[in-house]
Design a protein around this motif. Structure first.
Motif, PDB file in Angstrom:
ATOM      1  N   ARG A 167      13.473  38.612 -28.257  1.00 41.97           N
ATOM      2  CA  ARG A 167      12.608  38.452 -29.433  1.00 41.97           C
ATOM      3  C   ARG A 167      11.193  38.087 -29.016  1.00 41.97           C
ATOM      4  O   ARG A 167      10.225  38.580 -29.606  1.00 41.97           O
ATOM      5  CB  ARG A 167      13.161  37.371 -30.355  1.00 41.97           C
ATOM      6  N   GLN A 168      11.059  37.236 -28.016  1.00 45.49           N
ATOM      7  CA  GLN A 168       9.722  36.872 -27.553  1.00 45.49           C
ATOM      8  C   GLN A 168       9.019  38.065 -26.916  1.00 45.49           C
ATOM      9  O   GLN A 168       7.810  38.238 -27.083  1.00 45.49           O
ATOM     10  CB  GLN A 168       9.798  35.702 -26.581  1.00 45.49           C
TER      11      GLN A 168
ATOM     12  N   ALA B  26      12.496  33.221 -33.066  1.00 44.24           N
ATOM     13  CA  ALA B  26      12.990  32.939 -31.715  1.00 44.24           C
ATOM     14  C   ALA B  26      12.922  31.444 -31.422  1.00 44.24           C
ATOM     15  O   ALA B  26      13.853  30.869 -30.856  1.00 44.24           O
ATOM     16  CB  ALA B  26      12.185  33.717 -30.684  1.00 44.24           C
ATOM     17  N   ARG B  27      11.827  30.808 -31.817  1.00 39.55           N
ATOM     18  CA  ARG B  27      11.697  29.368 -31.574  1.00 39.55           C
ATOM     19  C   ARG B  27      12.676  28.574 -32.423  1.00 39.55           C
ATOM     20  O   ARG B  27      13.249  27.590 -31.965  1.00 39.55           O
ATOM     21  CB  ARG B  27      10.274  28.915 -31.875  1.00 39.55           C
TER      22      ARG B  27
ATOM     23  N   ALA C 281      15.578  29.504 -33.526  1.00 39.80           N
ATOM     24  CA  ALA C 281      16.921  29.651 -32.958  1.00 39.80           C
ATOM     25  C   ALA C 281      17.092  28.747 -31.749  1.00 39.80           C
ATOM     26  O   ALA C 281      18.169  28.208 -31.508  1.00 39.80           O
ATOM     27  CB  ALA C 281      17.177  31.101 -32.580  1.00 39.80           C
ATOM     28  N   THR C 282      16.016  28.547 -30.998  1.00 41.93           N
ATOM     29  CA  THR C 282      16.077  27.679 -29.827  1.00 41.93           C
ATOM     30  C   THR C 282      16.161  26.221 -30.238  1.00 41.93           C
ATOM     31  O   THR C 282      16.974  25.457 -29.725  1.00 41.93           O
ATOM     32  CB  THR C 282      14.835  27.885 -28.944  1.00 41.93           C
ATOM     33  N   VAL C 283      15.323  25.826 -31.182  1.00 42.20           N
ATOM     34  CA  VAL C 283      15.248  24.420 -31.581  1.00 42.20           C
ATOM     35  C   VAL C 283      16.492  23.993 -32.346  1.00 42.20           C
ATOM     36  O   VAL C 283      17.079  22.951 -32.066  1.00 42.20           O
ATOM     37  CB  VAL C 283      13.975  24.169 -32.426  1.00 42.20           C
ATOM     38  N   TYR C 284      16.902  24.804 -33.317  1.00 45.02           N
ATOM     39  CA  TYR C 284      18.019  24.413 -34.162  1.00 45.02           C
ATOM     40  C   TYR C 284      19.366  24.921 -33.672  1.00 45.02           C
ATOM     41  O   TYR C 284      20.389  24.603 -34.247  1.00 45.02           O
ATOM     42  CB  TYR C 284      17.783  24.901 -35.599  1.00 45.02           C
ATOM     43  N   GLY C 285      19.374  25.683 -32.588  1.00 43.36           N
ATOM     44  CA  GLY C 285      20.626  26.184 -32.046  1.00 43.36           C
ATOM     45  C   GLY C 285      21.501  25.060 -31.503  1.00 43.36           C
ATOM     46  O   GLY C 285      22.723  25.128 -31.548  1.00 43.36           O
ATOM     47  N   HIS C 286      20.868  23.993 -31.011  1.00 42.89           N
ATOM     48  CA  HIS C 286      21.625  22.860 -30.476  1.00 42.89           C
ATOM     49  C   HIS C 286      22.311  22.073 -31.582  1.00 42.89           C
ATOM     50  O   HIS C 286      23.372  21.493 -31.362  1.00 42.89           O
ATOM     51  CB  HIS C 286      20.708  21.940 -29.670  1.00 42.89           C
ATOM     52  N   ASP C 287      21.733  22.053 -32.779  1.00 41.50           N
ATOM     53  CA  ASP C 287      22.337  21.341 -33.895  1.00 41.50           C
ATOM     54  C   ASP C 287      23.634  22.010 -34.350  1.00 41.50           C
ATOM     55  O   ASP C 287      24.562  21.343 -34.807  1.00 41.50           O
ATOM     56  CB  ASP C 287      21.374  21.264 -35.081  1.00 41.50           C
ATOM     57  N   LYS C 288      23.714  23.319 -34.226  1.00 43.27           N
ATOM     58  CA  LYS C 288      24.920  24.041 -34.648  1.00 43.27           C
ATOM     59  C   LYS C 288      26.110  23.768 -33.728  1.00 43.27           C
ATOM     60  O   LYS C 288      27.252  23.913 -34.115  1.00 43.27           O
ATOM     61  CB  LYS C 288      24.642  25.543 -34.690  1.00 43.27           C
TER      62      LYS C 288
END
Length: 75
Positions: free
Chosen positions: A15-16, A63-64, A66-73
């Motif tokens: 995506r980046q 993309a950002r 998904a990176t930042v909130y991906g850990h919360d999932k």
């Protein structure tokens, strides 16, 4: 779990990359539209450039996010 993180990292990089390509094309069209093109073609190029730059920003944001909130999932 590691495969999921690898897929997420690959998706983020892809995506980046697309966001960078869209931004580059948008900037080139913007420069051409503002300096070289004349008349209606210039306005169309500038409009397309703005749309590409906004699309690039949205893709980068996704993309950002998904990176930042991906850990919360994962929790």
């Amino acid at each position: 779990m590691a495969a999921n993180q690898a897929n997420r990292a690959t998706t983020r990089r892809r995506r980046q990359l697309w966001a960078g390509v869209l931004a580059l094309v948008g900037l080139v069209l913007l420069v051409i539209g503002l300096t070289v093109a004349d008349g209606v073609a210039a306005w169309i190029e500038v409009l397309v450039a703005v749309v590409l730059l906004v699309t690039s920003y949205v893709v980068q944001h996704l993309a950002r996010r998904a990176t930042v909130y991906g850990h919360d999932k994962q929790r």
